[in-house]
Design an enzyme around this catalytic site. Structure first.
Site, PDB file in Angstrom:
ATOM      1  N   SER A 135       1.201   2.311 -68.789  1.00  0.00           N
ATOM      2  CA  SER A 135       1.720   3.574 -68.716  1.00  0.00           C
ATOM      3  C   SER A 135       0.437   4.537 -68.687  1.00  0.00           C
ATOM      4  O   SER A 135      -0.339   4.559 -69.670  1.00  0.00           O
ATOM      5  CB  SER A 135       2.584   4.127 -69.597  1.00  0.00           C
ATOM      6  OG  SER A 135       2.974   5.369 -69.835  1.00  0.00           O
ATOM      7  N   LYS A 161       2.264   2.901 -64.033  1.00  0.00           N
ATOM      8  CA  LYS A 161       3.232   4.202 -64.390  1.00  0.00           C
ATOM      9  C   LYS A 161       2.558   5.195 -64.535  1.00  0.00           C
ATOM     10  O   LYS A 161       1.458   5.364 -65.421  1.00  0.00           O
ATOM     11  CB  LYS A 161       4.286   3.772 -65.396  1.00  0.00           C
ATOM     12  CG  LYS A 161       4.769   4.957 -66.081  1.00  0.00           C
ATOM     13  CD  LYS A 161       5.917   4.464 -67.124  1.00  0.00           C
ATOM     14  CE  LYS A 161       6.055   5.253 -68.155  1.00  0.00           C
ATOM     15  NZ  LYS A 161       7.098   4.859 -69.202  1.00  0.00           N
ATOM     16  N   ASP A 189       6.981   8.829 -64.563  1.00  0.00           N
ATOM     17  CA  ASP A 189       7.603   9.046 -65.630  1.00  0.00           C
ATOM     18  C   ASP A 189       7.552  10.514 -65.840  1.00  0.00           C
ATOM     19  O   ASP A 189       6.378  10.960 -66.139  1.00  0.00           O
ATOM     20  CB  ASP A 189       7.440   8.097 -66.775  1.00  0.00           C
ATOM     21  CG  ASP A 189       8.246   8.524 -68.014  1.00  0.00           C
ATOM     22  OD1 ASP A 189       9.227   9.391 -68.005  1.00  0.00           O
ATOM     23  OD2 ASP A 189       8.123   7.897 -69.102  1.00  0.00           O
ATOM     24  N   GLY A 291       7.868   1.250 -73.950  1.00  0.00           N
ATOM     25  CA  GLY A 291       7.013   1.293 -75.249  1.00  0.00           C
ATOM     26  C   GLY A 291       6.769   2.626 -75.644  1.00  0.00           C
ATOM     27  O   GLY A 291       7.157   3.584 -75.095  1.00  0.00           O
TER      28      GLY A 291
HETATM   29  O1  OSB Z   1       8.222   8.000 -72.022  1.00  0.00           O
HETATM   30  O2  OSB Z   1       7.898   5.793 -71.991  1.00  0.00           O
HETATM   31  C1  OSB Z   1       7.672   7.309 -72.440  1.00  0.00           C
HETATM   32  C2  OSB Z   1       4.808   6.876 -74.969  1.00  0.00           C
HETATM   33  C3  OSB Z   1       5.323   7.765 -75.966  1.00  0.00           C
HETATM   34  C4  OSB Z   1       6.676   8.356 -75.627  1.00  0.00           C
HETATM   35  C5  OSB Z   1       7.326   8.039 -74.447  1.00  0.00           C
HETATM   36  C6  OSB Z   1       6.887   7.161 -73.614  1.00  0.00           C
HETATM   37  C7  OSB Z   1       5.642   6.532 -73.671  1.00  0.00           C
HETATM   38  C8  OSB Z   1       4.940   5.878 -72.672  1.00  0.00           C
HETATM   39  C9  OSB Z   1       3.733   4.696 -73.176  1.00  0.00           C
HETATM   40  O3  OSB Z   1       4.939   6.004 -71.429  1.00  0.00           O
HETATM   41  C10 OSB Z   1       4.522   3.460 -72.992  1.00  0.00           C
HETATM   42  C11 OSB Z   1       3.334   2.491 -73.776  1.00  0.00           C
HETATM   43  O4  OSB Z   1       2.519   1.990 -73.177  1.00  0.00           O
HETATM   44  O5  OSB Z   1       3.802   2.175 -75.163  1.00  0.00           O
HETATM   45 MG    MG Z   2       9.613   7.234 -70.500  1.00  0.00          MG
END
Ligand code: OSB
Ligand code: MG
Length: 368
Positions: A135, A161, A189, A291
């Site tokens: 992400s 992402k 996202d 995550g």
């Molecule tokens: O929306 O998926 C999400 C992190 C913190 C809060 C929300 C989100 C996220 C991420 C990171 O997208 C996902 C990760 O690498 O842990």
């Molecule tokens: Mg999300």
């Protein structure tokens, strides 16, 4: 087992690079760990709440107090408790899923260690390693974004992402698609940053052959997600909205989501996460493991969950070094774009208790 003590640990974990989303920017992870000591053994669980209530209504200090004042007393008062009985033990306490999930994870870890079973074996893992995505936060500008994405592609991640928001969407997505080529899996996202007035604009994302668009509208607004799903070709995927299996099935049946992001913390725990996985499988809806910038403790259990059969898309289960210079467990390392599912009892990882102590941001809360 009988729970003899509940310890709540708070740790400040600096991130290797700040993480920016449509709801804010963070440069450290404020981690809350639940450590349960029982007559048959001990276990650790990680709470996924963020420091501030910007992703969801829960936040770290609130979770700590909720566990201290509502969940721990019931745990300590139970003559014999297993993770499967927590739904009943915590009955009547509304919501607070991230707090309940952290306790459930710790109790599962303790009871599985005592039984000599791994999370993967217990949850029903169908493979020994899982495909990983990454992400990528909102960057300062497009060149910096491309540099960051290129680094992750070099490391072997199987899916990218991108975090988007109004003013940071079509341009960065076009630039990254150009950089990574047409084959590489790409998704976005929005963390609820858009409104119904943006449906036409979001339709322009169809040009970039995205795997999905995650949670463009607020958590309670299933209807606008239905409207978007009808208007665009890119599959819509819900994250924040999916708080339990009934909401998941309802959102799928209404046509609001055709892919589901499963985060155990958001839905109240691993047992509910498995129920969502199973229900989605019956409806032919693929799922992937989200995550919350977890340390190795939460990551270990997430990787085990992501090995279940209907987790057919790469998850936000990235390697330890994508987040932290030093993890709270042995580091998770990417091999050919995958992480290995731990095989030891419980989470299968060892908590570096010295680091938990050294990095503590406040004294532990100890309840017995
Ligand atoms: O929306 O998926 C999400 C992190 C913190 C809060 C929300 C989100 C996220 C991420 C990171 O997208 C996902 C990760 O690498 O842990
Ligand atoms: Mg999300």
């Amino acid at each position: 087992m009988r729970i003899e003590a509940v310890e709540l640990h708070r740790i400040a974990m600096p991130l290797v690079r700040p993480f920016e989303t449509s709801f804010g920017r963070q440069s450290a992870r404020d981690v809350l760990l639940v450590h349960l000591l029982g007559d048959e053994g001990e276990g650790w669980g990680e709470c996924v709440a963020m420091e501030h209530p910007l992703y969801s209504s829960e936040y770290v200090q609130g979770c700590s107090e909720l566990i201290e004042h509502y969940l721990a007393p019931r745990l300590l008062g139970a003559p014999d408790i297993a993770a499967e009985g927590l739904g009943e033990l915590f009955g009547g306490i509304i919501g607070h899923r991230m707090s309940k999930a952290a306790v459930e994870a710790a109790l599962l870890d303790a009871q599985l260690r005592a039984a000599g079973l791994s999370f993967g074996e217990y949850l029903g893992a169908a493979r020994s390693e899982v495909d990983c995505g990454v992400s990528v936060g909102i960057a300062r500008d497009i060149p910096s974004l491309l540099e960051e994405v290129a680094g992750y592609v070099d490391e072997g991640y199987r899916r990218i992402k991108l975090k988007i928001k109004p003013g940071w969407d079509l341009e960065p997505v076009a630039a990254v698609r150009e950089l990574i080529g047409p084959q590489m899996l790409l998704q976005v996202d929005a963390n609820t940053a858009y409104t119904a007035a943006d449906i036409e604009h979001l339709g322009r994302l169809d040009a970039f052959d995205l795997l999905l668009i995650e949670q463009p509208f607020v958590e309670e607004d299933i209807a606008t997600h239905v409207s978007l799903a009808r208007a665009i070709a890119t599959p819509v995927c819900l994250d924040e909205s999916i708080v339990n299996v009934d909401v998941a099935v309802d959102a799928i049946e209404r046509g609001a989501t055709s892919v589901v992001n499963i985060k155990p913390g958001r839905v109240g725990g691993y047992l509910e996460a498995v129920r969502i996985h199973d229900a989605c499988g019956e409806l032919d809806v693929p799922v992937w493991c989200g995550g919350m910038l977890e340390t190795g403790i939460g990551r270990a259990a997430n990787v085990a969950l992501a090995a279940l059969p209907n987790f057919t898309l790469p998850g936000d289960t990235s390697a330890s070094k994508r987040y932290f210079a030093e993890d709270l467990t042995e580091p998770f390392e990417l091999v050919d774009g995958r992480l290995a599912v731990p095989t030891g009892p419980g989470t299968g990882v060892t908590v570096r208790t010295g680091l938990v102590r050294d990095r503590a941001s406040r004294p532990p809360v100890v309840l017995a």
